[in-house]
Design a protein around this motif. Structure first.
Motif, mmCIF file in Angstrom:
data_model
loop_
_atom_site.group_PDB
_atom_site.id
_atom_site.type_symbol
_atom_site.label_atom_id
_atom_site.label_comp_id
_atom_site.label_asym_id
_atom_site.label_seq_id
_atom_site.Cartn_x
_atom_site.Cartn_y
_atom_site.Cartn_z
ATOM 1 N N ALA A 37 0.850 -1.193 0.000
ATOM 2 C CA ALA A 37 0.000 0.000 0.000
ATOM 3 C C ALA A 37 0.885 1.242 0.000
ATOM 4 C CB ALA A 37 -0.923 0.014 1.214
ATOM 5 N N LEU A 38 0.278 2.366 -0.351
ATOM 6 C CA LEU A 38 0.959 3.653 -0.314
ATOM 7 C C LEU A 38 0.342 4.517 0.774
ATOM 8 C CD1 LEU A 38 0.986 4.508 -4.130
ATOM 9 C CD2 LEU A 38 2.972 3.866 -2.741
ATOM 10 N N ALA A 39 1.173 5.111 1.616
ATOM 11 C CA ALA A 39 0.702 6.125 2.558
ATOM 12 C C ALA A 39 0.297 7.357 1.740
ATOM 13 C CB ALA A 39 1.811 6.471 3.550
ATOM 14 N N ASP A 40 -0.591 8.194 2.292
ATOM 15 C CA ASP A 40 -1.065 9.380 1.572
ATOM 16 C C ASP A 40 0.081 10.248 1.066
ATOM 17 O OD1 ASP A 40 -3.700 8.668 1.958
ATOM 18 O OD2 ASP A 40 -3.961 9.923 3.737
ATOM 19 N N VAL A 41 1.094 10.463 1.906
ATOM 20 C CA VAL A 41 2.213 11.310 1.519
ATOM 21 C C VAL A 41 2.974 10.701 0.349
ATOM 22 C CG1 VAL A 41 3.823 10.335 3.222
ATOM 23 C CG2 VAL A 41 4.142 12.679 2.416
ATOM 24 N N SER A 42 2.998 9.396 0.248
ATOM 25 C CA SER A 42 3.649 8.727 -0.880
ATOM 26 C C SER A 42 2.887 8.974 -2.177
ATOM 27 C CB SER A 42 3.763 7.223 -0.635
ATOM 28 O OG SER A 42 4.589 6.969 0.470
ATOM 29 N N VAL A 43 1.569 8.945 -2.097
ATOM 30 C CA VAL A 43 0.752 9.183 -3.290
ATOM 31 C C VAL A 43 1.042 10.587 -3.832
ATOM 32 C CG1 VAL A 43 -1.602 9.423 -4.187
ATOM 33 C CG2 VAL A 43 -1.053 7.574 -2.583
ATOM 34 N N SER A 44 1.058 11.571 -2.952
ATOM 35 C CA SER A 44 1.320 12.952 -3.381
ATOM 36 C C SER A 44 2.686 13.085 -4.038
ATOM 37 C CB SER A 44 1.239 13.908 -2.180
ATOM 38 O OG SER A 44 -0.044 13.892 -1.634
ATOM 39 N N LEU A 45 3.707 12.503 -3.409
ATOM 40 C CA LEU A 45 5.054 12.577 -3.967
ATOM 41 C C LEU A 45 5.136 11.840 -5.299
ATOM 42 C CD1 LEU A 45 8.033 13.347 -3.837
ATOM 43 C CD2 LEU A 45 8.403 11.308 -2.409
ATOM 44 N N LEU A 46 4.538 10.675 -5.382
ATOM 45 C CA LEU A 46 4.588 9.903 -6.621
ATOM 46 C C LEU A 46 3.881 10.618 -7.772
ATOM 47 C CD1 LEU A 46 4.144 6.361 -5.119
ATOM 48 C CD2 LEU A 46 6.134 7.160 -6.435
ATOM 49 N N ARG A 47 2.812 11.326 -7.494
ATOM 50 C CA ARG A 47 2.147 12.102 -8.556
ATOM 51 C C ARG A 47 3.082 13.184 -9.082
ATOM 52 N NH1 ARG A 47 -3.758 12.396 -5.657
ATOM 53 N NH2 ARG A 47 -4.485 10.353 -6.393
ATOM 54 N N LYS A 48 3.791 13.838 -8.180
ATOM 55 C CA LYS A 48 4.768 14.862 -8.579
ATOM 56 C C LYS A 48 5.892 14.235 -9.402
ATOM 57 C CE LYS A 48 7.993 18.213 -6.658
ATOM 58 N NZ LYS A 48 8.519 18.827 -5.446
ATOM 59 N N LEU A 49 6.409 13.101 -8.940
ATOM 60 C CA LEU A 49 7.499 12.429 -9.646
ATOM 61 C C LEU A 49 7.039 11.923 -11.014
ATOM 62 C CD1 LEU A 49 9.069 10.500 -6.636
ATOM 63 C CD2 LEU A 49 9.995 12.534 -7.783
ATOM 64 N N TRP A 50 5.787 11.453 -11.103
ATOM 65 C CA TRP A 50 5.232 10.978 -12.377
ATOM 66 C C TRP A 50 5.240 12.118 -13.393
ATOM 67 C CZ3 TRP A 50 2.799 6.010 -13.184
ATOM 68 C CH2 TRP A 50 2.203 5.846 -14.431
ATOM 69 N N GLN A 61 7.318 14.550 -13.529
ATOM 70 C CA GLN A 61 8.707 14.808 -13.916
ATOM 71 C C GLN A 61 9.301 13.697 -14.781
ATOM 72 O OE1 GLN A 61 9.894 15.654 -9.632
ATOM 73 N NE2 GLN A 61 11.336 16.948 -10.760
ATOM 74 N N TYR A 62 9.043 12.445 -14.415
ATOM 75 C CA TYR A 62 9.727 11.300 -15.022
ATOM 76 C C TYR A 62 8.848 10.408 -15.887
ATOM 77 C CZ TYR A 62 13.273 12.586 -11.616
ATOM 78 O OH TYR A 62 14.188 13.283 -10.873
ATOM 79 N N GLY A 63 7.544 10.596 -15.836
ATOM 80 C CA GLY A 63 6.647 9.697 -16.544
ATOM 81 C C GLY A 63 6.368 8.463 -15.702
ATOM 82 N N PRO A 64 5.919 7.364 -16.313
ATOM 83 C CA PRO A 64 5.578 6.149 -15.564
ATOM 84 C C PRO A 64 6.741 5.691 -14.676
ATOM 85 C CG PRO A 64 4.810 5.973 -17.811
ATOM 86 C CD PRO A 64 5.660 7.224 -17.746
ATOM 87 N N LEU A 65 6.360 5.149 -13.508
ATOM 88 C CA LEU A 65 7.329 4.760 -12.479
ATOM 89 C C LEU A 65 7.185 3.296 -12.097
ATOM 90 C CD1 LEU A 65 6.720 7.872 -10.195
ATOM 91 C CD2 LEU A 65 8.691 7.527 -11.697
ATOM 92 N N MET A 66 8.182 2.805 -11.393
ATOM 93 C CA MET A 66 8.154 1.449 -10.832
ATOM 94 C C MET A 66 8.950 1.455 -9.531
ATOM 95 S SD MET A 66 11.055 -0.545 -13.111
ATOM 96 C CE MET A 66 11.023 -2.020 -12.146
ATOM 97 N N PHE A 67 8.690 0.481 -8.655
ATOM 98 C CA PHE A 67 9.478 0.264 -7.444
ATOM 99 C C PHE A 67 10.179 -1.078 -7.537
ATOM 100 C CE2 PHE A 67 6.618 3.298 -5.290
ATOM 101 C CZ PHE A 67 7.537 4.005 -4.534
ATOM 102 N N HIS A 68 11.356 -1.145 -6.920
ATOM 103 C CA HIS A 68 12.042 -2.417 -6.722
ATOM 104 C C HIS A 68 12.702 -2.376 -5.353
ATOM 105 C CE1 HIS A 68 15.014 -5.631 -6.924
ATOM 106 N NE2 HIS A 68 14.131 -6.208 -7.734
ATOM 107 N N GLN A 69 12.563 -3.459 -4.619
ATOM 108 C CA GLN A 69 13.234 -3.605 -3.326
ATOM 109 C C GLN A 69 14.082 -4.859 -3.377
ATOM 110 O OE1 GLN A 69 10.904 -2.834 0.109
ATOM 111 N NE2 GLN A 69 12.381 -3.755 1.481
ATOM 112 N N SER A 70 15.395 -4.662 -3.245
ATOM 113 C CA SER A 70 16.298 -5.795 -3.438
ATOM 114 C C SER A 70 16.579 -6.559 -2.158
ATOM 115 C CB SER A 70 17.625 -5.307 -4.021
ATOM 116 O OG SER A 70 18.337 -4.563 -3.055
ATOM 117 N N GLY A 71 16.554 -5.889 -1.029
ATOM 118 C CA GLY A 71 16.897 -6.555 0.212
ATOM 119 C C GLY A 71 18.381 -6.570 0.476
ATOM 120 N N GLY A 72 19.140 -5.831 -0.323
ATOM 121 C CA GLY A 72 20.574 -5.742 -0.089
ATOM 122 C C GLY A 72 20.869 -4.919 1.141
#
Length: 136
Positions: free
Chosen positions: A18-31, A33-44
């Motif tokens: 899930a996304l916290a509300d503040v994440s949604v706002s930031l991701l809309r701004k980043l979208w 700037q950068y267009g479509p986005l993705m997340f990856h979590q490696s666990g490194g």
């Protein structure tokens, strides 16, 4: 109100991300700037254990990764803005009984994640799920 991801794993009915509300706002701004986005979590180690946000397709996934969910940050009535959330299969084996919420905190994370110039970083908050299938 958090945005839950669409379920993507076979035989599951419960969202894992899930996304916290503040994440949604930031991701809309980043979208914007950068267009479509993705997340990856490696666990490194270090920042590798944080969710990294990239322009969609800039991080190449493989059979060694698991698509945990697809988040949609579109405003009500707007066109779909899907964001895939991937995790390395090895990391998911450890986290298979948790629900993840992507939050934002002040401070700089990795320079490879698109939010870094904003002076914030994405952070995972986790909680145990009531019922989760073991990853195979």
């Amino acid at each position: 109100m958090p945005v839950d991801a669409a379920v993507t794993l076979p035989h599951e009915t419960q969202s894992r991300v899930a996304l916290a509300d503040v994440s949604v706002s930031l991701l809309r701004k980043l979208w914007e700037q950068y267009g479509p986005l993705m997340f990856h979590q490696s666990g490194g180690c270090c920042d590798g254990s944080s969710p990294m946000c990239y322009p969609a397709g800039d991080f190449i996934t493989s059979d060694a990764d698991v698509l945990l969910g697809v988040l949609d940050i579109a405003p009500a009535g707007g066109a779909s803005q899907p964001i895939d959330f991937w995790m390395s299969a090895e990391q998911f084996a450890y986290w298979s009984h948790t629900h993840l919420t992507i939050d934002v905190v002040k401070g700089r994370g990795s320079g490879f994640s698109v939010e870094a110039p904003e002076g914030v970083r994405f952070l995972i908050r986790s909680k145990l799920m009531d019922s989760a299938l073991p990853f195979e």
